[in-house]
Scaffold this motif. Structure first.
Motif, PDB file in Angstrom:
ATOM      1  N   HIS A   1       0.788  -1.302   0.115  1.00  0.00           N
ATOM      2  CA  HIS A   1       0.099  -0.050  -0.016  1.00  0.00           C
ATOM      3  C   HIS A   1       0.788   1.366   0.120  1.00  0.00           C
ATOM      4  O   HIS A   1       0.257   2.542  -0.546  1.00  0.00           O
ATOM      5  CB  HIS A   1      -0.823   0.061   1.250  1.00  0.00           C
ATOM      6  CG  HIS A   1      -1.981  -1.257   1.129  1.00  0.00           C
ATOM      7  ND1 HIS A   1      -2.908  -1.227   0.160  1.00  0.00           N
ATOM      8  CD2 HIS A   1      -2.263  -2.257   1.924  1.00  0.00           C
ATOM      9  CE1 HIS A   1      -3.698  -2.231   0.258  1.00  0.00           C
ATOM     10  NE2 HIS A   1      -3.387  -3.148   1.523  1.00  0.00           N
ATOM     11  N   ALA A   2       2.101   1.189   0.664  1.00  0.00           N
ATOM     12  CA  ALA A   2       2.912   2.304   0.521  1.00  0.00           C
ATOM     13  C   ALA A   2       4.212   2.105   0.085  1.00  0.00           C
ATOM     14  O   ALA A   2       4.870   3.160  -0.602  1.00  0.00           O
ATOM     15  CB  ALA A   2       3.265   2.778   2.097  1.00  0.00           C
ATOM     16  N   ILE A   3       4.299   0.944  -0.329  1.00  0.00           N
ATOM     17  CA  ILE A   3       5.771   0.817  -0.726  1.00  0.00           C
ATOM     18  C   ILE A   3       5.456  -0.231  -2.168  1.00  0.00           C
ATOM     19  O   ILE A   3       5.137  -1.470  -1.822  1.00  0.00           O
ATOM     20  CB  ILE A   3       6.841  -0.035  -0.108  1.00  0.00           C
ATOM     21  CG1 ILE A   3       7.102   0.758   1.378  1.00  0.00           C
ATOM     22  CG2 ILE A   3       8.160  -0.600  -0.650  1.00  0.00           C
ATOM     23  CD1 ILE A   3       8.087   0.278   2.290  1.00  0.00           C
ATOM     24  N   ALA A   4       5.499   0.193  -3.308  1.00  0.00           N
ATOM     25  CA  ALA A   4       5.207  -0.629  -4.400  1.00  0.00           C
ATOM     26  C   ALA A   4       5.903  -1.966  -4.292  1.00  0.00           C
ATOM     27  O   ALA A   4       7.056  -1.914  -4.345  1.00  0.00           O
ATOM     28  CB  ALA A   4       5.521   0.254  -5.872  1.00  0.00           C
ATOM     29  N   ALA A   5       5.272  -3.167  -4.750  1.00  0.00           N
ATOM     30  CA  ALA A   5       5.854  -4.436  -4.929  1.00  0.00           C
ATOM     31  C   ALA A   5       4.826  -5.018  -5.772  1.00  0.00           C
ATOM     32  O   ALA A   5       3.823  -5.030  -5.679  1.00  0.00           O
ATOM     33  CB  ALA A   5       5.903  -5.013  -3.420  1.00  0.00           C
ATOM     34  N   GLN A   6       5.412  -6.295  -6.437  1.00  0.00           N
ATOM     35  CA  GLN A   6       4.717  -7.120  -7.057  1.00  0.00           C
ATOM     36  C   GLN A   6       4.551  -8.291  -6.094  1.00  0.00           C
ATOM     37  O   GLN A   6       5.584  -8.714  -5.573  1.00  0.00           O
ATOM     38  CB  GLN A   6       5.667  -7.603  -8.171  1.00  0.00           C
ATOM     39  CG  GLN A   6       4.986  -8.579  -9.136  1.00  0.00           C
ATOM     40  CD  GLN A   6       5.738  -9.374 -10.243  1.00  0.00           C
ATOM     41  OE1 GLN A   6       6.837  -8.802 -10.574  1.00  0.00           O
ATOM     42  NE2 GLN A   6       5.193 -10.355 -10.873  1.00  0.00           N
ATOM     43  N   VAL A   7       3.302  -8.415  -5.932  1.00  0.00           N
ATOM     44  CA  VAL A   7       2.709  -9.521  -4.721  1.00  0.00           C
ATOM     45  C   VAL A   7       1.976 -10.616  -5.357  1.00  0.00           C
ATOM     46  O   VAL A   7       1.223 -10.506  -6.301  1.00  0.00           O
ATOM     47  CB  VAL A   7       1.820  -8.703  -3.842  1.00  0.00           C
ATOM     48  CG1 VAL A   7       1.307  -9.755  -2.510  1.00  0.00           C
ATOM     49  CG2 VAL A   7       2.584  -7.487  -3.254  1.00  0.00           C
ATOM     50  N   THR A   8       2.416 -11.890  -5.006  1.00  0.00           N
ATOM     51  CA  THR A   8       1.920 -12.973  -5.215  1.00  0.00           C
ATOM     52  C   THR A   8       1.355 -13.698  -4.028  1.00  0.00           C
ATOM     53  O   THR A   8       1.845 -13.543  -2.883  1.00  0.00           O
ATOM     54  CB  THR A   8       2.709 -14.030  -6.087  1.00  0.00           C
ATOM     55  OG1 THR A   8       4.016 -14.413  -5.411  1.00  0.00           O
ATOM     56  CG2 THR A   8       3.032 -13.302  -7.422  1.00  0.00           C
ATOM     57  N   GLY A   9       0.382 -14.300  -3.916  1.00  0.00           N
ATOM     58  CA  GLY A   9       0.119 -15.203  -2.763  1.00  0.00           C
ATOM     59  C   GLY A   9      -0.888 -14.321  -1.888  1.00  0.00           C
ATOM     60  O   GLY A   9      -1.190 -13.077  -2.474  1.00  0.00           O
ATOM     61  N   GLN A  10      -1.098 -14.680  -0.707  1.00  0.00           N
ATOM     62  CA  GLN A  10      -2.034 -13.926   0.155  1.00  0.00           C
ATOM     63  C   GLN A  10      -1.394 -13.933   1.642  1.00  0.00           C
ATOM     64  O   GLN A  10      -0.732 -14.787   2.011  1.00  0.00           O
ATOM     65  CB  GLN A  10      -3.525 -14.594   0.323  1.00  0.00           C
ATOM     66  CG  GLN A  10      -4.376 -14.639  -0.894  1.00  0.00           C
ATOM     67  CD  GLN A  10      -5.746 -15.258  -0.814  1.00  0.00           C
ATOM     68  OE1 GLN A  10      -6.024 -16.088  -0.211  1.00  0.00           O
ATOM     69  NE2 GLN A  10      -6.766 -14.348  -0.997  1.00  0.00           N
ATOM     70  N   VAL A  11      -2.046 -12.850   2.344  1.00  0.00           N
ATOM     71  CA  VAL A  11      -1.370 -12.616   3.771  1.00  0.00           C
ATOM     72  C   VAL A  11      -2.551 -12.165   4.502  1.00  0.00           C
ATOM     73  O   VAL A  11      -3.306 -11.265   4.213  1.00  0.00           O
ATOM     74  CB  VAL A  11      -0.092 -11.603   3.658  1.00  0.00           C
ATOM     75  CG1 VAL A  11       0.271 -11.484   5.144  1.00  0.00           C
ATOM     76  CG2 VAL A  11       1.097 -11.957   2.968  1.00  0.00           C
ATOM     77  N   HIS A  12      -2.753 -13.007   5.464  1.00  0.00           N
ATOM     78  CA  HIS A  12      -3.957 -12.760   6.400  1.00  0.00           C
ATOM     79  C   HIS A  12      -3.450 -12.476   7.824  1.00  0.00           C
ATOM     80  O   HIS A  12      -2.744 -13.105   8.348  1.00  0.00           O
ATOM     81  CB  HIS A  12      -4.844 -13.777   6.494  1.00  0.00           C
ATOM     82  CG  HIS A  12      -5.768 -14.101   5.179  1.00  0.00           C
ATOM     83  ND1 HIS A  12      -6.912 -13.634   4.797  1.00  0.00           N
ATOM     84  CD2 HIS A  12      -5.179 -14.528   4.002  1.00  0.00           C
ATOM     85  CE1 HIS A  12      -7.381 -13.942   3.674  1.00  0.00           C
ATOM     86  NE2 HIS A  12      -6.364 -14.469   3.170  1.00  0.00           N
ATOM     87  N   VAL A  13      -3.735 -11.252   8.563  1.00  0.00           N
ATOM     88  CA  VAL A  13      -3.379 -11.033   9.804  1.00  0.00           C
ATOM     89  C   VAL A  13      -4.724 -10.667  10.653  1.00  0.00           C
ATOM     90  O   VAL A  13      -5.567  -9.797  10.190  1.00  0.00           O
ATOM     91  CB  VAL A  13      -2.472  -9.719   9.750  1.00  0.00           C
ATOM     92  CG1 VAL A  13      -2.136  -9.464  11.307  1.00  0.00           C
ATOM     93  CG2 VAL A  13      -1.195 -10.063   9.108  1.00  0.00           C
ATOM     94  N   ALA A  14      -4.942 -11.526  11.736  1.00  0.00           N
ATOM     95  CA  ALA A  14      -6.152 -10.994  12.371  1.00  0.00           C
ATOM     96  C   ALA A  14      -7.385 -11.022  11.440  1.00  0.00           C
ATOM     97  O   ALA A  14      -8.113 -10.216  11.884  1.00  0.00           O
ATOM     98  CB  ALA A  14      -5.956 -10.044  13.279  1.00  0.00           C
ATOM     99  N   GLY A  15      -7.403 -11.977  10.589  1.00  0.00           N
ATOM    100  CA  GLY A  15      -8.718 -11.985   9.802  1.00  0.00           C
ATOM    101  C   GLY A  15      -8.778 -11.016   8.694  1.00  0.00           C
ATOM    102  O   GLY A  15      -9.646 -11.247   7.989  1.00  0.00           O
TER     103      GLY A  15
END
Length: 208
Positions: A31-45
């Protein structure tokens, strides 16, 4: 997957991905640092790609290696109340959260001090208090003891254990200096080149 109410140490050589993972867990990436993201990350739902940084900050708080870079108010109390105030909460809730965060980190007596006047350990505790005021379920700390002497390192580590034991906050500790932290850590995850190469109880990992 990291269970609730634990302190997990994330270790590995420089450049292995520890700080990058911390920034992912706090939502700074992408959201603040541009990056190519694959997969998912969940924190506290929360699916972190689907929520904003202010939303994520109420679930996962991030504290950086150099606390002075996070501190910009003239009073410690104002530093702690800044996050809740930005959420648009009513004044009573802001004060309640601020008092709780100051008490939890042992900073009540320093509330009127300028952050620049605090010791290194006190600055680190203040940065943690500012994150706590957002009432997160997870705290991510990127080498919080890197610039601290041994007494201040003990102060910060013991405070993190208190937060886990008293308020059931999960702590992810990105750290090189584990001698002081090892007794409080339930799990060690070692990264190398972005991959997990060891994962287990500290005694098992350090014996390998």
């Amino acid at each position: 997957e990291i269970p609730e109410k634990t302190i997990t140490a994330l270790i590995g050589p420089s450049g292995c991905g520890k700080s990058t993972l911390g920034r992912v867990l706090s939502g700074l990436i992408p959201h603040a640092i541009a990056a190519q993201v694959t997969g998912q990350v969940h924190v506290a739902g929360l699916d972190l790609q689907q929520h904003t940084i202010p939303e994520i900050a109420q679930k996962a708080g991030m504290v950086f290696q150099r606390p002075a870079a996070q501190l910009f108010h003239l009073r410690a109390e104002d530093e702690v109340s800044f996050g809740p105030r930005n959420l648009g909460l009513d004044e009573a809730e802001i004060q309640q959260r601020t008092e709780w965060a100051l008490e939890s980190t042992g900073l009540q007596a320093l509330r009127d001090k300028k952050p620049a006047e605090l010791s290194g350990g006190q600055k680190q505790c203040l940065a943690i208090a500012a994150a706590l005021a957002m009432r997160p379920q997870v705290l991510v700390l990127d080498e919080p003891t890197a610039s601290l002497d041994v007494p201040n390192t003990h102060r910060v580590i013991e405070m993190l254990a208190h937060l886990r034991d008293t308020y059931q906050i999960s702590v992810i500790l990105i750290e090189h200096r584990l001698a002081e932290a090892a007794q409080f850590v339930e799990r060690v995850i070692m990264l190398e080149e972005g991959r997990i190469v060891a994962d287990g109880h500290p005694e098992a990992v350090f014996a390998d």
